[in-house]
Design a protein around this motif. Sequence first.
Motif, PDB file in Angstrom:
ATOM      1  N   ASP A 172       0.812  -1.213   0.000  1.00 18.44           N
ATOM      2  CA  ASP A 172       0.000   0.000   0.000  1.00 18.44           C
ATOM      3  C   ASP A 172       0.848   1.267   0.000  1.00 18.44           C
ATOM      4  O   ASP A 172       1.876   1.342   0.657  1.00 18.44           O
ATOM      5  CB  ASP A 172      -0.904  -0.013   1.224  1.00 18.44           C
ATOM      6  CG  ASP A 172      -1.963   1.069   1.186  1.00 18.44           C
ATOM      7  OD1 ASP A 172      -2.314   1.527   0.083  1.00 18.44           O
ATOM      8  OD2 ASP A 172      -2.449   1.447   2.261  1.00 18.44           O
ATOM      9  N   TRP A 173       0.392   2.269  -0.762  1.00 20.88           N
ATOM     10  CA  TRP A 173       0.987   3.602  -0.694  1.00 20.88           C
ATOM     11  C   TRP A 173      -0.095   4.671  -0.555  1.00 20.88           C
ATOM     12  O   TRP A 173       0.191   5.863  -0.471  1.00 20.88           O
ATOM     13  CB  TRP A 173       1.833   3.901  -1.937  1.00 20.88           C
ATOM     14  CG  TRP A 173       1.049   4.387  -3.117  1.00 20.88           C
ATOM     15  CD1 TRP A 173       0.837   5.691  -3.477  1.00 20.88           C
ATOM     16  CD2 TRP A 173       0.353   3.612  -4.098  1.00 20.88           C
ATOM     17  NE1 TRP A 173       0.059   5.768  -4.623  1.00 20.88           N
ATOM     18  CE2 TRP A 173      -0.244   4.496  -5.019  1.00 20.88           C
ATOM     19  CE3 TRP A 173       0.183   2.235  -4.296  1.00 20.88           C
ATOM     20  CZ2 TRP A 173      -1.004   4.059  -6.097  1.00 20.88           C
ATOM     21  CZ3 TRP A 173      -0.565   1.795  -5.363  1.00 20.88           C
ATOM     22  CH2 TRP A 173      -1.145   2.703  -6.255  1.00 20.88           C
ATOM     23  N   ARG A 174      -1.347   4.240  -0.499  1.00 16.01           N
ATOM     24  CA  ARG A 174      -2.467   5.177  -0.539  1.00 16.01           C
ATOM     25  C   ARG A 174      -3.154   5.331   0.818  1.00 16.01           C
ATOM     26  O   ARG A 174      -4.226   5.909   0.900  1.00 16.01           O
ATOM     27  CB  ARG A 174      -3.492   4.698  -1.571  1.00 16.01           C
ATOM     28  CG  ARG A 174      -2.898   4.503  -2.943  1.00 16.01           C
ATOM     29  CD  ARG A 174      -3.834   3.821  -3.910  1.00 16.01           C
ATOM     30  NE  ARG A 174      -4.996   4.615  -4.224  1.00 16.01           N
ATOM     31  CZ  ARG A 174      -5.866   4.306  -5.181  1.00 16.01           C
ATOM     32  NH1 ARG A 174      -5.699   3.199  -5.886  1.00 16.01           N
ATOM     33  NH2 ARG A 174      -6.913   5.073  -5.418  1.00 16.01           N
ATOM     34  N   ASN A 175      -2.526   4.790   1.874  1.00 18.08           N
ATOM     35  CA  ASN A 175      -3.155   4.821   3.198  1.00 18.08           C
ATOM     36  C   ASN A 175      -4.560   4.227   3.149  1.00 18.08           C
ATOM     37  O   ASN A 175      -5.522   4.786   3.690  1.00 18.08           O
ATOM     38  CB  ASN A 175      -3.201   6.245   3.757  1.00 18.08           C
ATOM     39  CG  ASN A 175      -1.819   6.821   3.986  1.00 18.08           C
ATOM     40  OD1 ASN A 175      -0.944   6.147   4.531  1.00 18.08           O
ATOM     41  ND2 ASN A 175      -1.603   8.057   3.563  1.00 18.08           N
ATOM     42  N   THR A 176      -4.650   3.101   2.477  1.00 19.25           N
ATOM     43  CA  THR A 176      -5.927   2.420   2.323  1.00 19.25           C
ATOM     44  C   THR A 176      -6.454   1.947   3.678  1.00 19.25           C
ATOM     45  O   THR A 176      -5.727   1.338   4.462  1.00 19.25           O
ATOM     46  CB  THR A 176      -5.771   1.208   1.384  1.00 19.25           C
ATOM     47  OG1 THR A 176      -5.268   1.659   0.127  1.00 19.25           O
ATOM     48  CG2 THR A 176      -7.098   0.497   1.172  1.00 19.25           C
ATOM     49  N   HIS A 195       4.691   5.867  -4.161  1.00 15.21           N
ATOM     50  CA  HIS A 195       4.465   6.180  -5.573  1.00 15.21           C
ATOM     51  C   HIS A 195       5.211   7.471  -5.888  1.00 15.21           C
ATOM     52  O   HIS A 195       4.676   8.567  -5.719  1.00 15.21           O
ATOM     53  CB  HIS A 195       2.968   6.327  -5.846  1.00 15.21           C
ATOM     54  CG  HIS A 195       2.621   6.299  -7.298  1.00 15.21           C
ATOM     55  ND1 HIS A 195       1.330   6.453  -7.762  1.00 15.21           N
ATOM     56  CD2 HIS A 195       3.386   6.132  -8.406  1.00 15.21           C
ATOM     57  CE1 HIS A 195       1.322   6.384  -9.080  1.00 15.21           C
ATOM     58  NE2 HIS A 195       2.562   6.200  -9.490  1.00 15.21           N
ATOM     59  N   GLU A 248       3.903   9.964  -9.319  1.00 20.16           N
ATOM     60  CA  GLU A 248       2.513  10.393  -9.478  1.00 20.16           C
ATOM     61  C   GLU A 248       2.409  11.594 -10.422  1.00 20.16           C
ATOM     62  O   GLU A 248       3.111  12.586 -10.255  1.00 20.16           O
ATOM     63  CB  GLU A 248       1.927  10.764  -8.117  1.00 20.16           C
ATOM     64  CG  GLU A 248       0.473  11.196  -8.160  1.00 20.16           C
ATOM     65  CD  GLU A 248      -0.441  10.095  -8.643  1.00 20.16           C
ATOM     66  OE1 GLU A 248      -0.931  10.208  -9.787  1.00 20.16           O
ATOM     67  OE2 GLU A 248      -0.671   9.133  -7.901  1.00 20.16           O
TER      68      GLU A 248
END
Length: 219
Positions: free
Chosen positions: A114-118, A184, A187
């Motif tokens: 994960d890199w999107r703080n899901t 990421h 971006e």
Amino acid sequence: MKVAYLMNTIDRFPLTMEVTDANTEKAGYPIHEVIINDNASTDQRIKDWAASIADTLTLQKENIGNPQAFNAMIAGSAADVFVIAGNDIMLPYNWLKEAMETMADPLVGIVGFDWRNTTTHSKYANLNLAPETYGTWVISRDTYNKVGKLNEWSKYGKWDTSYSIRCQQKGLLNGYVADHYSTHVGEDVGEDSDYRRMKDEELAKATEAFNKWIESEKV
């Protein structure tokens, strides 16, 4: 088990080189084969660099698309496990070791970082479950054979979302390795560039096809 690292390139030479060199060095598990598809880069430097590190390099005369290239790379490999790598996603230390240990469970489909703080509300084994998993993937050949080829609706977009859903339809679990995060670094959302405009146009095509598929599948 033999692992193939699959990646598409299209210009962005310094970034792609930095990310890929770091990721392969930090894998923590042997990468047996590096396969690169170049989608018609205009910068000769990235072609030369790709030739220096890839076991197999394909130089396209035009951009054939992400899912199209990944399907072709998988078809040409004898590996047991595939890393479907982003050329602009920096992975954590021992990322491949963690993925291989997680994938030992036959219920696991897509393993990501994960890199999107899901926000996830459930966990299985070492995975924070995420029905739609994005970024760099690690998947087994068994999963690919069970689920089938990536959807080739356009050159870019929605193939990862649809594949995540299709994995679930086959009873597999997707998610991100717990406490192992990626970054990421490339971006480009909102940029005014030819590359970003191409991605936006292809994403629109993919979204239309995806919505029709969702309706037909009654997902």
